[in-house]
Write a protein that holds these residues in place. Structure first.
Motif, PDB file in Angstrom:
ATOM      1  N   GLY A 117      47.619  49.415  34.765  1.00 18.18           N
ATOM      2  CA  GLY A 117      46.369  50.124  34.573  1.00 18.18           C
ATOM      3  C   GLY A 117      45.208  49.422  35.242  1.00 18.18           C
ATOM      4  N   LEU A 118      45.485  48.506  36.146  1.00 18.75           N
ATOM      5  CA  LEU A 118      44.412  47.765  36.800  1.00 18.75           C
ATOM      6  C   LEU A 118      43.722  48.652  37.813  1.00 18.75           C
ATOM      7  N   TYR A 119      42.429  48.606  37.787  1.00 23.77           N
ATOM      8  CA  TYR A 119      41.577  49.436  38.631  1.00 23.77           C
ATOM      9  C   TYR A 119      41.795  49.079  40.099  1.00 23.77           C
ATOM     10  N   SER A 120      41.980  50.040  40.953  1.00 24.19           N
ATOM     11  CA  SER A 120      42.389  49.808  42.334  1.00 24.19           C
ATOM     12  C   SER A 120      41.363  49.033  43.159  1.00 24.19           C
ATOM     13  N   ILE A 121      40.115  48.965  42.740  1.00 18.25           N
ATOM     14  CA  ILE A 121      39.116  48.279  43.547  1.00 18.25           C
ATOM     15  C   ILE A 121      39.224  46.759  43.451  1.00 18.25           C
ATOM     16  N   PHE A 122      39.948  46.259  42.485  1.00 17.56           N
ATOM     17  CA  PHE A 122      40.139  44.820  42.387  1.00 17.56           C
ATOM     18  C   PHE A 122      41.083  44.354  43.478  1.00 17.56           C
ATOM     19  N   ASP A 123      40.735  43.266  44.151  1.00 12.02           N
ATOM     20  CA  ASP A 123      41.700  42.694  45.071  1.00 12.02           C
ATOM     21  C   ASP A 123      42.628  41.773  44.270  1.00 12.02           C
ATOM     22  N   THR A 124      43.764  41.446  44.843  1.00 12.35           N
ATOM     23  CA  THR A 124      44.774  40.692  44.098  1.00 12.35           C
ATOM     24  C   THR A 124      44.287  39.308  43.690  1.00 12.35           C
ATOM     25  N   TRP A 125      43.449  38.663  44.533  1.00  7.68           N
ATOM     26  CA  TRP A 125      42.943  37.350  44.166  1.00  7.68           C
ATOM     27  C   TRP A 125      42.072  37.434  42.917  1.00  7.68           C
ATOM     28  N   CYS A 126      41.222  38.440  42.899  1.00  3.63           N
ATOM     29  CA  CYS A 126      40.298  38.611  41.778  1.00  3.63           C
ATOM     30  C   CYS A 126      41.082  38.900  40.498  1.00  3.63           C
ATOM     31  N   VAL A 127      42.065  39.776  40.581  1.00  5.45           N
ATOM     32  CA  VAL A 127      42.886  40.102  39.414  1.00  5.45           C
ATOM     33  C   VAL A 127      43.599  38.849  38.917  1.00  5.45           C
ATOM     34  N   GLY A 128      44.166  38.098  39.837  1.00  5.04           N
ATOM     35  CA  GLY A 128      44.869  36.875  39.445  1.00  5.04           C
ATOM     36  C   GLY A 128      43.959  35.892  38.740  1.00  5.04           C
ATOM     37  N   ALA A 129      42.751  35.694  39.274  1.00  2.00           N
ATOM     38  CA  ALA A 129      41.798  34.778  38.655  1.00  2.00           C
ATOM     39  C   ALA A 129      41.386  35.277  37.270  1.00  2.00           C
ATOM     40  N   LEU A 130      41.145  36.572  37.159  1.00  2.00           N
ATOM     41  CA  LEU A 130      40.750  37.132  35.860  1.00  2.00           C
ATOM     42  C   LEU A 130      41.861  36.975  34.825  1.00  2.00           C
ATOM     43  N   VAL A 131      43.089  37.321  35.215  1.00  2.00           N
ATOM     44  CA  VAL A 131      44.220  37.226  34.278  1.00  2.00           C
ATOM     45  C   VAL A 131      44.438  35.781  33.861  1.00  2.00           C
ATOM     46  N   THR A 132      44.365  34.862  34.820  1.00  2.00           N
ATOM     47  CA  THR A 132      44.547  33.440  34.516  1.00  2.00           C
ATOM     48  C   THR A 132      43.492  32.945  33.539  1.00  2.00           C
ATOM     49  N   LEU A 182      33.765  46.061  41.198  1.00  2.00           N
ATOM     50  CA  LEU A 182      34.167  44.746  40.704  1.00  2.00           C
ATOM     51  C   LEU A 182      35.199  44.176  41.668  1.00  2.00           C
ATOM     52  N   GLU A 183      34.763  43.273  42.504  1.00  2.00           N
ATOM     53  CA  GLU A 183      35.635  42.695  43.518  1.00  2.00           C
ATOM     54  C   GLU A 183      35.203  41.264  43.800  1.00  2.00           C
ATOM     55  N   LYS A 184      35.999  40.588  44.603  1.00  2.00           N
ATOM     56  CA  LYS A 184      35.736  39.181  44.919  1.00  2.00           C
ATOM     57  C   LYS A 184      34.323  38.977  45.434  1.00  2.00           C
ATOM     58  N   TYR A 185      33.853  39.848  46.316  1.00  2.00           N
ATOM     59  CA  TYR A 185      32.549  39.629  46.939  1.00  2.00           C
ATOM     60  C   TYR A 185      31.376  39.911  46.011  1.00  2.00           C
ATOM     61  N   ASN A 186      31.630  40.429  44.850  1.00  2.00           N
ATOM     62  CA  ASN A 186      30.595  40.631  43.830  1.00  2.00           C
ATOM     63  C   ASN A 186      30.818  39.701  42.646  1.00  2.00           C
ATOM     64  N   SER A 187      31.593  38.651  42.887  1.00  2.00           N
ATOM     65  CA  SER A 187      31.917  37.713  41.816  1.00  2.00           C
ATOM     66  C   SER A 187      31.504  36.301  42.200  1.00  2.00           C
ATOM     67  N   CYS A 188      31.508  35.449  41.187  1.00  2.00           N
ATOM     68  CA  CYS A 188      31.176  34.044  41.378  1.00  2.00           C
ATOM     69  C   CYS A 188      31.907  33.253  40.306  1.00  2.00           C
ATOM     70  N   LEU A 189      31.805  31.951  40.391  1.00  2.00           N
ATOM     71  CA  LEU A 189      32.294  31.100  39.311  1.00  2.00           C
ATOM     72  C   LEU A 189      31.087  30.523  38.596  1.00  2.00           C
ATOM     73  N   GLU A 190      31.066  30.697  37.295  1.00  2.00           N
ATOM     74  CA  GLU A 190      30.010  30.085  36.478  1.00  2.00           C
ATOM     75  C   GLU A 190      30.704  29.109  35.539  1.00  2.00           C
ATOM     76  N   TYR A 237      27.449  44.800  39.539  1.00  2.00           N
ATOM     77  CA  TYR A 237      28.335  45.690  38.790  1.00  2.00           C
ATOM     78  C   TYR A 237      27.655  46.993  38.416  1.00  2.00           C
ATOM     79  N   ALA A 238      26.883  47.518  39.340  1.00  2.00           N
ATOM     80  CA  ALA A 238      26.189  48.788  39.096  1.00  2.00           C
ATOM     81  C   ALA A 238      27.127  49.975  39.279  1.00  2.00           C
ATOM     82  N   GLY A 239      28.208  49.778  40.009  1.00  2.00           N
ATOM     83  CA  GLY A 239      29.015  50.924  40.467  1.00  2.00           C
ATOM     84  C   GLY A 239      28.332  51.434  41.724  1.00  2.00           C
ATOM     85  N   TYR A 240      29.088  52.131  42.540  1.00  2.00           N
ATOM     86  CA  TYR A 240      28.496  52.605  43.776  1.00  2.00           C
ATOM     87  C   TYR A 240      28.950  54.041  44.041  1.00  2.00           C
TER      88      TYR A 240
END
Length: 167
Positions: free
Chosen positions: A109-124, A146-154, A163-166
């Protein structure tokens, strides 16, 4: 950006994306955002509203807060904590890609806009149950950016700053 209220006497960077202009002062802890394409909607307002909804629904840990700050020259200005966008590359590890591939291939059920790196980091970092809660929230409110280029590490944890949606 000619009519931008920060155009004069400004010491910092200006980044323009598809829907927003972000002012990143050299000093201070915050960035300032204004919508750049009001014809398609006020994406800063949408982002601030999405954060309020995320808080109400218990998924705000995935986001850097965006809030209304002030209005200058008929432009609503929103504020957000300054983040390190250079950390995006640290999300793109081989391990995160492999974890992400497993979840994306099995269609949890993972949203298709996530790239695999982002999904992996989130799941981990958050676990599949929390990620599925995030994705359910994103689908419900059409947050499709919601993708890698709209993310950061805090503090070492992946979060989204855009995360406005487009569309």
């Amino acid at each position: 950006v000619d009519d931008c209220p920060f155009r004069y006497e400004y010491d910092g960077a200006i980044e323009a994306g598809s829907s927003k202009i972000v002012f990143i002062p050299n000093e201070g802890e915050y960035v300032y955002k204004i919508s750049s394409n009001y014809a398609e909607g006020d994406y800063c307002y949408r982002e601030a509203e999405n954060y309020k909804l995320a808080k109400e629904q218990g998924v705000d840990e995935f986001f850097i807060a965006t809030e209304y700050f002030t209005t200058i020259a008929d432009h609503d200005v929103y504020i957000q904590k300054k983040v390190d966008i250079d950390s995006q590359e640290r999300i793109t590890t081989k391990a995160n890609q492999e974890i992400g591939k497993d979840y994306c291939a099995n269609d949890f059920g993972l949203y298709s806009i996530f790239d695999t790196w982002c999904v992996g980091a989130l799941v981990t970092q958050y676990g599949i149950d929390r990620v599925e809660a995030l994705l359910s929230f994103a689908k419900k409110y059409n947050i499709n950016d919601l993708e890698k280029y709209n993310s950061c590490l805090e503090n070492g944890v992946i979060k989204f700053f855009d995360y406005a949606g487009y569309g």
